[in-house]
Design a protein around this motif. Structure first.
Motif, mmCIF file in Angstrom:
data_model
loop_
_atom_site.group_PDB
_atom_site.id
_atom_site.type_symbol
_atom_site.label_atom_id
_atom_site.label_comp_id
_atom_site.label_asym_id
_atom_site.label_seq_id
_atom_site.Cartn_x
_atom_site.Cartn_y
_atom_site.Cartn_z
ATOM 1 N N SER A 91 0.805 -1.230 0.000
ATOM 2 C CA SER A 91 0.000 0.000 0.000
ATOM 3 C C SER A 91 0.834 1.275 0.000
ATOM 4 N N GLY A 92 2.104 1.187 0.397
ATOM 5 C CA GLY A 92 2.931 2.373 0.525
ATOM 6 C C GLY A 92 2.718 3.141 1.815
ATOM 7 N N THR A 93 1.893 2.611 2.714
ATOM 8 C CA THR A 93 1.616 3.272 3.985
ATOM 9 C C THR A 93 2.864 3.304 4.855
ATOM 10 N N VAL A 94 3.180 4.480 5.408
ATOM 11 C CA VAL A 94 4.323 4.619 6.303
ATOM 12 C C VAL A 94 3.966 4.016 7.654
ATOM 13 N N LYS A 95 4.794 3.077 8.116
ATOM 14 C CA LYS A 95 4.568 2.443 9.423
ATOM 15 C C LYS A 95 5.296 3.202 10.530
ATOM 16 N N TRP A 96 6.523 3.648 10.258
ATOM 17 C CA TRP A 96 7.274 4.469 11.204
ATOM 18 C C TRP A 96 8.467 5.111 10.518
ATOM 19 N N LYS A 97 9.072 6.119 11.212
ATOM 20 C CA LYS A 97 10.269 6.804 10.732
ATOM 21 C C LYS A 97 11.265 6.909 11.880
ATOM 22 N N ARG A 98 12.555 6.780 11.532
ATOM 23 C CA ARG A 98 13.616 6.948 12.535
ATOM 24 C C ARG A 98 14.659 7.901 11.963
ATOM 25 N N GLY A 99 14.909 8.988 12.651
ATOM 26 C CA GLY A 99 15.904 9.951 12.210
ATOM 27 C C GLY A 99 17.257 9.672 12.832
ATOM 28 N N GLY A 100 18.234 10.525 12.504
ATOM 29 C CA GLY A 100 19.535 10.473 13.144
ATOM 30 C C GLY A 100 20.568 9.573 12.506
ATOM 31 N N LEU A 101 20.241 8.908 11.392
ATOM 32 C CA LEU A 101 21.191 7.989 10.762
ATOM 33 C C LEU A 101 21.770 8.540 9.460
ATOM 34 N N GLY A 102 21.271 9.686 9.023
ATOM 35 C CA GLY A 102 21.767 10.286 7.788
ATOM 36 C C GLY A 102 21.394 9.473 6.565
ATOM 37 N N LYS A 103 22.205 9.592 5.513
ATOM 38 C CA LYS A 103 21.998 8.820 4.281
ATOM 39 C C LYS A 103 22.812 7.544 4.390
ATOM 40 N N GLY A 104 22.310 6.584 5.097
ATOM 41 C CA GLY A 104 23.047 5.357 5.365
ATOM 42 C C GLY A 104 22.745 4.243 4.380
ATOM 43 N N SER A 105 23.089 3.033 4.815
ATOM 44 C CA SER A 105 22.879 1.851 3.980
ATOM 45 C C SER A 105 22.521 0.671 4.867
ATOM 46 N N LEU A 106 22.035 -0.385 4.248
ATOM 47 C CA LEU A 106 21.659 -1.548 5.038
ATOM 48 C C LEU A 106 21.642 -2.807 4.198
ATOM 49 N N VAL A 107 21.724 -3.935 4.913
ATOM 50 C CA VAL A 107 21.479 -5.255 4.340
ATOM 51 C C VAL A 107 20.597 -6.011 5.324
ATOM 52 N N LEU A 108 20.007 -7.092 4.845
ATOM 53 C CA LEU A 108 19.191 -7.968 5.677
ATOM 54 C C LEU A 108 19.914 -9.296 5.789
ATOM 55 N N ALA A 109 20.133 -9.769 7.025
ATOM 56 C CA ALA A 109 20.833 -11.037 7.228
ATOM 57 C C ALA A 109 20.301 -11.716 8.485
ATOM 58 N N ASP A 110 20.025 -13.011 8.375
ATOM 59 C CA ASP A 110 19.580 -13.792 9.532
ATOM 60 C C ASP A 110 18.365 -13.159 10.213
ATOM 61 N N GLY A 111 17.469 -12.581 9.386
ATOM 62 C CA GLY A 111 16.265 -11.966 9.940
ATOM 63 C C GLY A 111 16.521 -10.681 10.703
ATOM 64 N N LYS A 112 17.659 -10.040 10.445
ATOM 65 C CA LYS A 112 17.981 -8.786 11.126
ATOM 66 C C LYS A 112 18.401 -7.730 10.106
ATOM 67 N N LEU A 113 18.145 -6.466 10.435
ATOM 68 C CA LEU A 113 18.607 -5.351 9.630
ATOM 69 C C LEU A 113 19.989 -4.946 10.120
ATOM 70 N N VAL A 114 20.952 -4.932 9.211
ATOM 71 C CA VAL A 114 22.303 -4.479 9.532
ATOM 72 C C VAL A 114 22.450 -3.117 8.859
ATOM 73 N N ILE A 115 22.430 -2.065 9.671
ATOM 74 C CA ILE A 115 22.346 -0.689 9.188
ATOM 75 C C ILE A 115 23.654 0.036 9.479
ATOM 76 N N MET A 116 24.165 0.732 8.475
ATOM 77 C CA MET A 116 25.349 1.568 8.661
ATOM 78 C C MET A 116 24.922 3.015 8.474
ATOM 79 N N SER A 117 25.097 3.832 9.507
ATOM 80 C CA SER A 117 24.718 5.235 9.395
ATOM 81 C C SER A 117 25.747 5.991 8.566
ATOM 82 N N GLU A 118 25.372 7.170 8.121
ATOM 83 C CA GLU A 118 26.269 7.994 7.322
ATOM 84 C C GLU A 118 27.507 8.423 8.113
ATOM 85 N N LYS A 119 27.405 8.428 9.448
ATOM 86 C CA LYS A 119 28.497 8.883 10.311
ATOM 87 C C LYS A 119 29.204 7.726 11.023
ATOM 88 N N GLY A 120 29.122 6.511 10.469
ATOM 89 C CA GLY A 120 29.916 5.405 10.980
ATOM 90 C C GLY A 120 29.338 4.635 12.140
#
Length: 199
Positions: free
Chosen positions: A117-146
């Motif tokens: 549907s494209g409905t927003v479920k939630w938003k989290r700030g403070g990570l900048g323009k980061g990146s992520l992968v999905l592994a073992d059912g977990k989000l592995v997120i790298m923020s723009e500031k390390g």
């Protein structure tokens, strides 16, 4: 030309490959390269960097520079948007799909959207323009500031499991790599860290 990687969106006997190029989404037959369908998606600077994501028979695409994302459905030689939103603008790195929800960076906000549907479920700030992968059912997120964040993909709320500053605060746009029980991260200056997460 663009920055996005091609991806197989219809596996099986007659696979098709999605190319998210400078002018939009183009889907071709893998066996002979003939065009099956396309969806125009013109963005500022012709930058379409995120990899398309198959969602059942539909395809999710997203671009930054204020453009947004859309779930598109093929219809003959073209496609129609199921929904379009400015709440998932992947400027640099791709979102991930997990159990019917998209997790990714909307410019500098980390968001969760319902994929159908494209409905927003939630938003989290403070990570900048980061990146992520999905592994073992977990989000592995790298923020723009390390900052490395391990989170549970929960559509009800952002659920952090662990957070640590693992690199200097130089710009970090590189997607984490996971191999042999280690998470490898790098910033744009070339500094790299390997983290042992074998438990």
């Amino acid at each position: 030309a663009s920055y996005s990687s091609p991806i197989i969106i219809t596996p099986g006997e007659n696979p098709s490959v999605a190319f998210f190029n400078a002018v939009g989404l183009v889907v071709r037959a893998a066996n002979d390269g003939r065009e099956l369908w396309r969806f125009p998606w013109k963005t500022q600077y012709d930058v379409n960097a995120a990899t398309p994501i198959p969602v059942g028979g539909d395809v999710f695409i997203s671009s930054g520079y204020g453009h947004g994302g859309a779930l598109v459905r093929p219809s003959g030689k073209t496609a129609e948007p199921v929904w379009a939103s400015k709440s998932m603008r992947n400027q640099i790195n791709s979102s991930v799909l997990w159990q019917g929800h998209l997790y990714g960076f909307d410019e500098s906000s980390f968001n969760c959207l319902d994929a159908t549907s494209g409905t927003v479920k939630w938003k989290r700030g403070g990570l900048g323009k980061g990146s992520l992968v999905l592994a073992d059912g977990k989000l592995v997120i790298m923020s723009e500031k390390g900052q490395l964040v391990i989170a549970h993909p929960n559509p009800e709320k952002f659920e952090s499991l662990a957070e640590a500053q693992v690199l200097s605060k130089n710009r970090c746009w590189v997607v984490p790599t996971i191999a042999h029980g280690r998470i490898f991260v790098r910033n744009n200056e070339g500094d790299a860290v390997a983290l042992d997460v074998r438990g």
